[in-house]
Design a protein around this motif. Structure first.
Motif, PDB file in Angstrom:
ATOM      1  N   THR B  64       0.835  -1.201   0.000  1.00  0.00           N
ATOM      2  CA  THR B  64       0.000   0.000   0.000  1.00  0.00           C
ATOM      3  C   THR B  64       0.870   1.252   0.000  1.00  0.00           C
ATOM      4  OG1 THR B  64      -1.546  -1.247   1.343  1.00  0.00           O
ATOM      5  CG2 THR B  64      -1.928   1.105   1.158  1.00  0.00           C
ATOM      6  N   LEU B  65       1.908   1.238   0.865  1.00  0.00           N
ATOM      7  CA  LEU B  65       2.788   2.402   0.945  1.00  0.00           C
ATOM      8  C   LEU B  65       3.492   2.636  -0.384  1.00  0.00           C
ATOM      9  CD1 LEU B  65       4.324   1.949   4.493  1.00  0.00           C
ATOM     10  CD2 LEU B  65       2.937   3.858   3.706  1.00  0.00           C
ATOM     11  N   GLY B  68       1.124   4.236  -2.637  1.00  0.00           N
ATOM     12  CA  GLY B  68       0.905   5.614  -2.190  1.00  0.00           C
ATOM     13  C   GLY B  68       2.089   6.496  -2.534  1.00  0.00           C
ATOM     14  N   LEU B  71       1.957   8.437  -5.767  1.00  0.00           N
ATOM     15  CA  LEU B  71       1.306   9.751  -5.734  1.00  0.00           C
ATOM     16  C   LEU B  71       2.271  10.808  -5.220  1.00  0.00           C
ATOM     17  CD1 LEU B  71      -2.212   8.955  -4.235  1.00  0.00           C
ATOM     18  CD2 LEU B  71      -1.638   9.545  -6.585  1.00  0.00           C
ATOM     19  N   GLN B 133      -4.401  18.372  -6.946  1.00  0.00           N
ATOM     20  CA  GLN B 133      -4.046  19.120  -5.744  1.00  0.00           C
ATOM     21  C   GLN B 133      -2.967  20.136  -6.095  1.00  0.00           C
ATOM     22  OE1 GLN B 133      -5.616  18.263  -2.652  1.00  0.00           O
ATOM     23  NE2 GLN B 133      -6.851  17.116  -4.123  1.00  0.00           N
ATOM     24  N   ILE B 139      -0.881  22.193   3.229  1.00  0.00           N
ATOM     25  CA  ILE B 139      -2.034  21.320   3.434  1.00  0.00           C
ATOM     26  C   ILE B 139      -3.302  21.919   2.834  1.00  0.00           C
ATOM     27  CG2 ILE B 139      -1.119  20.168   5.485  1.00  0.00           C
ATOM     28  CD1 ILE B 139      -2.948  21.965   7.157  1.00  0.00           C
ATOM     29  N   ASN B 140      -3.262  23.234   2.554  1.00  0.00           N
ATOM     30  CA  ASN B 140      -4.448  23.851   1.947  1.00  0.00           C
ATOM     31  C   ASN B 140      -4.397  23.633   0.442  1.00  0.00           C
ATOM     32  OD1 ASN B 140      -6.827  25.167   1.953  1.00  0.00           O
ATOM     33  ND2 ASN B 140      -5.955  27.227   2.131  1.00  0.00           N
ATOM     34  N   SER B 141      -4.442  22.364   0.052  1.00  0.00           N
ATOM     35  CA  SER B 141      -4.093  21.996  -1.315  1.00  0.00           C
ATOM     36  C   SER B 141      -5.238  22.160  -2.290  1.00  0.00           C
ATOM     37  CB  SER B 141      -3.600  20.558  -1.329  1.00  0.00           C
ATOM     38  OG  SER B 141      -4.593  19.733  -0.780  1.00  0.00           O
ATOM     39  N   SER B 142      -6.437  22.566  -1.780  1.00  0.00           N
ATOM     40  CA  SER B 142      -7.563  22.660  -2.703  1.00  0.00           C
ATOM     41  C   SER B 142      -7.743  24.076  -3.245  1.00  0.00           C
ATOM     42  CB  SER B 142      -8.847  22.200  -1.998  1.00  0.00           C
ATOM     43  OG  SER B 142      -9.068  23.012  -0.868  1.00  0.00           O
ATOM     44  N   THR B 215       2.105  19.274   3.489  1.00  0.00           N
ATOM     45  CA  THR B 215       1.451  17.967   3.589  1.00  0.00           C
ATOM     46  C   THR B 215       2.505  16.947   3.992  1.00  0.00           C
ATOM     47  OG1 THR B 215       1.903  17.460   1.293  1.00  0.00           O
ATOM     48  CG2 THR B 215      -0.226  18.438   1.779  1.00  0.00           C
ATOM     49  N   SER B 216       2.080  15.951   4.750  1.00  0.00           N
ATOM     50  CA  SER B 216       3.047  14.932   5.143  1.00  0.00           C
ATOM     51  C   SER B 216       2.399  13.575   4.942  1.00  0.00           C
ATOM     52  CB  SER B 216       3.452  15.116   6.595  1.00  0.00           C
ATOM     53  OG  SER B 216       2.329  15.002   7.420  1.00  0.00           O
ATOM     54  N   ALA B 217       3.198  12.582   4.730  1.00  0.00           N
ATOM     55  CA  ALA B 217       2.666  11.232   4.540  1.00  0.00           C
ATOM     56  C   ALA B 217       3.713  10.226   4.972  1.00  0.00           C
ATOM     57  CB  ALA B 217       2.291  11.002   3.078  1.00  0.00           C
ATOM     58  N   GLN B 218       3.201   9.035   5.272  1.00  0.00           N
ATOM     59  CA  GLN B 218       4.092   7.946   5.622  1.00  0.00           C
ATOM     60  C   GLN B 218       4.625   7.364   4.310  1.00  0.00           C
ATOM     61  OE1 GLN B 218       3.710   4.188   8.648  1.00  0.00           O
ATOM     62  NE2 GLN B 218       1.886   5.179   7.958  1.00  0.00           N
ATOM     63  N   THR B 224       7.601   9.151   8.392  1.00  0.00           N
ATOM     64  CA  THR B 224       6.690  10.160   7.870  1.00  0.00           C
ATOM     65  C   THR B 224       7.497  11.392   7.482  1.00  0.00           C
ATOM     66  OG1 THR B 224       4.955   9.344   9.301  1.00  0.00           O
ATOM     67  CG2 THR B 224       4.655  11.542   8.397  1.00  0.00           C
TER      68      THR B 224
END
Lengths: 496, 352
Positions: B64-65, B68, B71, B133, B139-142, B215-218, B224
């Motif tokens: 899964t990672l 991910g 992206l 995005q 994080i205000n990606s919209s 934005t942060s992600a694992q 992370t």
């Protein structure tokens, strides 16, 4: 000695031939009857030189019979347990499928696998937090996890209900066998007192004891008058002169908090924690163990997993006004607060995905990303930023964070949720493995013991045939003797 | 009876349990040879089931990672390309400014158009998207991170800058009165009131909708990282400031001395901006490298995990074949023996 004496001897020879033939016939016809003990006609020389049948006895071996009964009880007990455990193991049998490459779905439905699917879905959600479809996949994974716990819990209670009804039929079998035993025993006692042949009654009595030991572990004591007393292997009297009544009130519906009724003999409980003299073997013991100990323990583990989930996904107060944490993604019917580890009984049956985040129930998936399932005070993403992943990361971390569990479930008291779920699968599978191995082992013990008993007391057709040939020869010779004596008489009479 | 006594019923049935057992083993072997795995894994593994499950779960988490991370990589590469184009356009503006002199014909208009083009391209590039995005939005990606300075309804930023100029000099740059402004007056305006428009609340209020939180992600179990940069970085502010100077004051009524001051202030600001952008770009490159490293490390871990899972789940096909042979020989022998034993009866040998 006179020729008339010879007649008498010949007559007694015919009688004993007939008695021996009868014993052999009975042996041959019962050669394949399980548990049949062969009969032997014992001959003695009588006062005038002929032979009499002193008695017809059964070849018995009480020690081997006891061994057969004891091993039958053990096997029946393990079988009852293994049957229930195999049913339960079906609910976690996802090990049978190969590891999938799709990454997000897995066959099988153990809570452990479903929890891993939820973690995967959350990880995907973290990578694209503003994607509603991915968010819905999280809700779907969460629903599967909740229904896996629901169906696991239902399976446990079904196993307990089945065990309870099996116990009821076992008890009625025991009572009916004890009644039969009572009659046969009386026949033997009176038969022995009057000197009648009680061999077949004794065979019946042995067979009843073997049937009884299927249901309940027993030990027997032979009394001087030929009667037999039966005690449970825990020491409670089942039969002594008269049969005791074994009673049991079945419970038809089980939930996690239901305690089944104990089986009692003459008011003394022989199963359950309160029993002073519990039984150790027989189907009844296995069923009671399954119903009262093993299945409830697995239920407790499922409840702990369910409660752990509610706690792990709980929402904390974000407004700084010190409000209590409340259930988030997972909740349970009638939830007003988070459950304590000691008060999670039955949660596995009632855990559900919070309707507030479930689109199929009119919920809003974005509450997962932003928090706020319990209102604005619980909103983590106060700016509403679309790329906010803080809450999702918290949820992912919470499934691998250490949390407390109740010691009563028999697993670790402090573990991460996913490890706890894995350990629970291990526990169940290892119980199943042990029980299945025990069944195999006990079954082979039963067949060994049965073979030994059969060899000690059973019928060998060749031996019977040899004996029959002997008797045939003896009959032919006796007949020849009769002819000869008759000829001699005839000669004597003609001479006169 | 003697110890060697054997009952006929036992003689006839002695092999039955063995036959039944052999047959059940054979059915299990059939399943195992077709699936390559143990027929009943749970029963086989027992208390190792949980361990096996945790290996599988770990393996799937890494899958899964890894997907991910695809992206994340796309979004980081988009950022990298955008930063690259911002940097090269800044460098070409610096070059134009170096060769520019205030004495040539239409010198002001040249400055103005260079600045306006560069600012437009900066805004467009800063609003790049990946997977729907905005990559520089934090994080205000919209929401588009930088507002359009040249929008038809006068943008907040332009209004604020005009107001600041008005406050400092009492006229607009396009007003002929502006020609009276001296180079030193202009310099102090540019480093004072004008510079203020590109920092703090003015920047986030008028220019940027980006969040300073990235934005942060694992990207790997337990790892992370920040997976984006944002338009509130100093490089964006400095470039916007430099470009706006040129765009606003280049073609204005300013004296050539004041224009010279604008050009040199812009040059130094854009040079600073280029340095900052290069640093940001380097940071994105390093992050990309971490993602690539995480992927390759997870890929080798998955290989190990799959081997371990295979060790637990899979049966040895050679062993199965041997076992199958042994069992079928055993079964045949048992059948033969049973048939032979049935024939062995004294009754067969007695003449009737």
């Amino acid at each position: 000695m006179s020729l008339s004496a010879a007649y008498n001897i010949i007559n007694s020879a015919f009688l004993s031939n007939a008695a021996q033939s009868a014993a052999i016939s009975s042996n041959i016809s019962n050669a394949s009857t399980p548990g049949y003990s062969r009969e032997v006609a014992n001959l003695v020389t009588n006062s005038y030189g002929g032979s009499d049948v002193a008695s017809v006895t059964r070849e018995t071996n009480a020690a081997l019979l006891e061994q057969v009964n004891a091993s039958t009880s053990q096997a029946a007990s393990e079988q009852a347990l293994a049957k229930g455990l195999t049913t339960l193991a079906q609910t976690v049998s996802d090990s049978a499928t190969s590891s999938s490459t799709s990454g997000s779905t897995k066959n099988g439905n153990s809570p452990s696998a479903m929890l891993a699917n939820l973690q995967d879905a959350l990880t995907t959600y973290e990578a694209s937090p503003s994607n509603v479809v991915v968010g819905q996949a999280v809700v779907t994974a969460a629903s599967s996890l909740a229904s896996s716990l629901n169906s696991g819990s239902a399976a446990v209670q079904q196993v307990r209900e089945q065990a309870d009804s099996d116990m009821a039929s076992s008890v009625s079998t025991i009572n009916s066998l004890l009644n039969q035993f009572s009659q046969v025993n009386a026949t033997i006692v009176s038969g022995l007192a009057t000197g009648a042949n009680v061999n077949s009654a004794q065979g019946t009595r042995d067979s009843i004891l073997t049937q009884l030991s299927q249901q309940i572990g027993i030990s027997t004591v032979a009394n001087p008058n030929g009667s037999t007393s039966i005690y449970t292997d825990g020491g409670v009297t089942l039969f002594n002169v008269t049969a005791q009544t074994v009673s049991f009130t079945p419970t038809t519906t089980y939930t996690a908090s239901t305690t089944g009724n104990a089986v009692t003999v003459d008011g003394v409980p022989i199963t359950g924690a309160s029993s002073p003299m519990p039984i150790h073997s027989g189907a009844l013991a296995g069923l009671a163990n399954l119903r009262d100990t093993v299945a409830p323990q697995y239920q407790a583990q499922l409840d702990q997993i369910a409660g752990g989930l509610v706690n792990a996904f709980a929402e904390n107060d974000q407004s700084g006004s010190g409000l209590a944490s409340l259930p988030g993604l997972f909740t349970y019917s009638g939830a007003t607060s988070l459950p304590a580890t000691t008060a999670m009984t039955g949660l596995a049956a009632s855990i559900e995905v919070n309707p507030a985040v479930d689109p199929t129930q009119g919920g809003d998936v974005s509450l997962l990303q932003n928090g706020g399932i319990n209102g604005a005070n619980y909103t983590y993403n106060t700016t509403g930023a679309a790329g906010y992943t803080g809450r999702i990361q918290q949820m992912i971390a919470s499934t691998s964070a250490t949390q407390p569990f109740d010691a009563g479930a028999g697993l670790a008291t402090s573990d991460s949720l996913s490890d706890y779920a894995n350990t629970s699968v291990s526990w169940l599978q290892s119980q199943n493995q042990q029980a299945t191995n025990q069944v195999d082992y006990q079954n082979s013990v039963v067949s060994q013991a049965t073979a030994a008993l059969s060899n000690a007391t059973g019928v060998n057709l060749d031996t019977e045939l040899t004996n029959m040939l002997n008797i045939e020869n003896s009959y032919t010779t006796t007949a020849k003797l009769l002819t000869t004596v008759n000829n001699m008489f005839t000669a004597l009479i003609n001479a006169a | 009876m003697s110890a060697s006594f054997v009952s006929t019923s036992y003689l006839g049935t002695a092999l039955l349990p063995s036959i039944a057992q052999t047959q059940s083993q054979l059915t299990a072997l059939e399943v195992e040879s077709s699936t390559g795995q143990y027929a009943d894994l749970g029963l086989q593994l027992g208390d190792q089931s949980g361990y096996e499950l945790s290996l599988k779960n770990q393996n799937e988490l890494m899958q899964t990672l890894t997907s991910g991370n695809g992206l994340v990589t796309t979004s980081l590469k988009t950022s990298q390309t955008a930063l690259d184009s911002i940097r090269s356009s800044a460098q070409s503006v610096t070059q134009s400014l170096t060769s520019w002199t205030s004495t040539e014909v239409n010198s002001g208009a040249t400055l103005q158009s260079v600045g306006a083009n560069a600012l437009q391209s900066l805004i467009a590039t800063a609003n790049s998207t990946a997977n729907g995005q905005y990559v520089f939005g934090g994080i205000n990606s919209s929401v588009a991170p930088i507002a359009d300075y040249f929008s038809s309804t006068t943008s907040a930023a332009k209004t604020a800058i005009d107001a600041a100029f008005q406050t400092a000099f009492g006229c607009l740059p396009t007003d002929p009165a502006a020609s009276a402004i001296t180079a030193s007056q202009m310099q102090s305006f540019l480093s004072g009131a004008f510079a203020n428009e590109f920092s703090g609340a003015n920047w986030t209020g008028n220019w940027s909708s980006a969040s300073s939180v990235n934005t942060s992600a694992q990207i790997a179990p337990g790892e992370t990282i920040d997976t984006s940069t944002n338009a509130n970085q100093s490089g964006f502010q400095q470039l916007a400031q430099g470009y706006t100077m040129l765009a606003e004051f280049g073609g204005s009524q300013l004296s050539s001395a004041a224009q010279q001051a604008v050009a040199s202030a812009a040059n130094s600001m854009i040079t600073q901006g280029t340095t900052s952008i290069t640093e940001t770009e380097a940071g994105v490159g390093a992050t990309l490298q971490r993602v690539t490293d995480a992927n390759s490390s997870m890929s080798s871990q998955m290989t190990i995990l799959e081997t371990q899972i295979g060790n637990l789940d899979n049966v040895d096909s050679a062993a199965i074949a041997t076992k199958l042979n042994t069992l079928s020989t055993q079964l045949q022998t048992a059948y033969q023996l049973t048939a032979q034993l049935q024939k062995l009866s004294l009754a067969q040998y007695i003449p009737t």
